[in-house]
Structures are given as C-alpha cells and as structure tokens.
Design an enzyme around this catalytic site. Structure first.
Site, PDB file in Angstrom:
ATOM      1  N   GLN A  69      36.577  46.471  31.421  1.00 52.60           N
ATOM      2  CA  GLN A  69      35.482  46.068  32.316  1.00 52.60           C
ATOM      3  C   GLN A  69      34.150  46.129  31.555  1.00 52.60           C
ATOM      4  OE1 GLN A  69      35.844  44.922  35.586  1.00 52.60           O
ATOM      5  NE2 GLN A  69      33.712  44.385  35.314  1.00 52.60           N
ATOM      6  N   ASP A  75      41.733  38.360  29.979  1.00 54.32           N
ATOM      7  CA  ASP A  75      40.374  37.885  30.252  1.00 54.32           C
ATOM      8  C   ASP A  75      40.024  36.691  29.351  1.00 54.32           C
ATOM      9  OD1 ASP A  75      38.832  38.883  32.281  1.00 54.32           O
ATOM     10  OD2 ASP A  75      38.162  40.657  31.174  1.00 54.32           O
ATOM     11  N   LYS A 109      39.994  44.440  41.631  1.00 57.44           N
ATOM     12  CA  LYS A 109      41.094  43.964  40.776  1.00 57.44           C
ATOM     13  C   LYS A 109      42.360  44.754  41.084  1.00 57.44           C
ATOM     14  CE  LYS A 109      37.867  42.292  37.397  1.00 57.44           C
ATOM     15  NZ  LYS A 109      37.018  42.552  36.256  1.00 57.44           N
TER      16      LYS A 109
END
Ligand code: NDP
Length: 286
Positions: free
Chosen positions: A96, A119, A52
């Site tokens: 994460q 997200d 990322k």
C-alpha cells in the site's frame, strides 16, 4: 443530463464472476491468496487496505494482511517481500502506497516478483504495458477501460485527453487508451491553455487530485467524462476532481464519486489475483 456510469454495478458483476472462478479453483485445491502490506498508520491507507481485505473475503480470495510499524526499515521491508516472493502459497503481493519517507517506493516495488505484481507497478509490468503485451494491468486504468467497454464506448479513433501523468494512473491510462487506438493527449501542471485541450476530448479522464477541478466550460458537449479523483472535503464527504453538478449538464456519460472508478479499482485487483493464482498453478503443472 449526463447518464451516470455506475461503477458499483459493473464492479459487482465483475466481483461475482471472480467469486465463481475462485469457487471453482478452490474445488481444485487452488486457493488464490493476496498479501497486502501496510507500513505505518496513515488512516486513508488503512481504509484502502480494509476495503481490499473485504473484497477478498467477499470473493473467496484469501487475504493475508501484514501491518508493519512506521519505523520499519527499508531492508526489513525488502526482506519481507523476499519472503512473500518465495512463498508459493502467495499469488499476489501489494504494498500500500505511500510508504514512509525513509523507504524508497521504487526499490520496494522493484523487489516484488513480477509474477505476483498484481498492482502492475514493477518495471517489467510497465514495460509490458508499453508494448501492449501485458498479463497484469494497473487496477485503476484497467477498471476504467472495463467501464468504457461495459457502456459500449468505442475508444478507437476518439480524441482522448488524460489530465494527470502519475505512474499509477495518468501514464498507464494514456497507454491503455493508445493501445485501444484512441488519439491520446496527456495534460499536466505545465500544460498551457488546458481547457482548450480538454474541450477537444470525446473521452476525458481526470486524475489531478484537486476537488472539482474540471468545470463545465472545460468539457465538450456530449463528452464521456471519467473522474478518478478522491478528495476528502472539509465536511467529511468525498468529492471527485470533476465538478459533477455543472459537468453533468454537458457530458453524455459521467462517473460519480464515490461509486464510479473507486469500486472498479478493487474489482480489478481481485481479477489480477485470480489470474496470478491460475498462472502459478499452470506453471507448476508445466
Ligand atoms: P498525483 O498527485 O500523483 O498526480 C496528479 C497529476 O495531476 C500530476 O501529473 C500533475 O501534474 C497533475 N496536475 C496537478 N495540478 C494540475 C493542473 N493545475 N493542471 C493540470 N494538471 C495538473 O495523483 P494520482 O495520479 O496518484 O491521483 C490522482 C487522483 O486520483 C487523486 O485524487 C487520487 O486520490 C485519485 N486516485 C483514485 C483512485 C481510485 O481508485 N479511484 C486510485 C488512484 C488515485 P505534474 O505531473 O506536472 O505535477
């Protein structure tokens, strides 16, 4: 033989247009910034975070990586998110997953300001997806929709079968297909006669987490098959949830692993971050 759906190619073109957009934003003094929080030392998570970060650098997005030890308490993590929520220089926040067991993922996700929820995992983001009125879409399902669009696969009226009902992939995927007017069936571990259901699919999305789970006898001739799975094999190689060799003789279009859905997930994260930066800027002006 199935035609390969090339996620590397499509994601590269998306990342290139994100890079152009970031360049223009930077020229106007806006620097899209993504904070990625990693708690603990899970090696797979570390790889995802690194990828990322790499994509951020490549597209000109500013990456802020926050690495916390696995002993971090839930309240310490929540305070960190609070701090990032308040920081107007940060446009996107990503935690994460998975988190260490002593930390509630639900509490942590809920803490993220929905405006920075790149997200699309917060309750607000999910609710908006259900209503079809979203600003952010979860990256993996959104990436799959982009692939279908790129390969001119019209979802409307098609029989769509999703195997897997996780909050991250299966459920939002089903909603996006439904929003695109597909006729959607969601399968899971309690589904009876799975292959009878999957054989009805014009579009089959597989997100099970079991290597080579879907075999040719479960797939309708000419179906479009999208493999979300990422499984590390004993020889160290990656394999999807679809048995690529056998299914490629039945499907019309098929995603490989690696090089299919994976690169799209990261490209969509970049898109969401740029969107968040533009929206924050516009809100400031208003
Ligand atoms: P989860 O483990 O959260 O969900 C797996 C789903 O598969 C569950 O709904 C489960 O059913 C279902 N399932 C398990 N066994 C069977 C079975 N025998 N028959 C039918 N359904 C079954 O996984 P995720 O959704 O998070 O991820 C799925 C895969 O996708 C993983 O390999 C993951 O690594 C990968 N992934 C890839 C991404 C990418 O960018 N390419 C992003 C995210 C994930 P039940 O609910 O009943 O238990």
């Amino acid at each position: 033989m199935a035609k390969i759906i090339d996620g590397k190619l499509v994601s590269a073109s998306i990342r290139a247009s994100v890079a152009d957009e970031v360049k223009a934003l930077r020229e106007n003094g806006i620097c899209p910034t993504l904070a990625v929080i990693l708690v603990g030392d899970d090696p797979a998570s570390a790889v995802y975070v690194r990828n990322k970060q790499k994509a951020c650098i490549e597209t000109g997005i500013e990456p802020i990586q926050i690495t916390l030890p696995k002993e971090t308490t839930e309240s310490e993590l929540l305070s960190k998110i609070d701090e990032l929520n308040r920081d107007s220089k940060i446009h996107g926040i990503l935690v994460q997953l998975p988190l260490p067991e002593h930390i509630s993922e639900e509490k942590v996700i809920s803490k993220i300001n929905p405006e920075k929820d790149v997200d699309a995992f917060t309750h607000e983001s999910v609710g908006r997806i259900v209503e079809g009125k979203y600003s952010f879409l979860p990256c993996t399902p959104a990436g799959i929709m982009k692939l279908l669009e790129y390969y001119e696969i019209d979802v409307a009226g098609k029989e769509c079968v999703v195997i897997g009902r996780s909050n991250i992939v299966g459920k939002p995927m089903a909603l996006l297909l439904l929003n695109a007017s597909g006729t959607v069936t969601v399968c899971h571990s309690k589904t009876k006669n799975l292959s009878e259901v999957t054989k009805r699919a014009d579009i089959l999305i597989v997100a099970v987490g079991k290597a080579k789970f879907v075999t040719a006898d479960m797939v309708k001739e000419g179906a479009v098959v999208v493999d979300v799975g990422i499984n590390r094999m004993p020889d160290g190689k990656l394999a999807g949830d679809v048995d690529f060799d056998s299914v490629s003789s039945v499907a019309s279009l098929l995603t490989p692993v690696p090089g299919g859905v994976g690169p799209m997930t990261i490209a969509m994260l970049m898109c969401n971050t740029v969107f968040a930066a533009k929206r924050a800027h516009n809100n400031k002006k208003a």
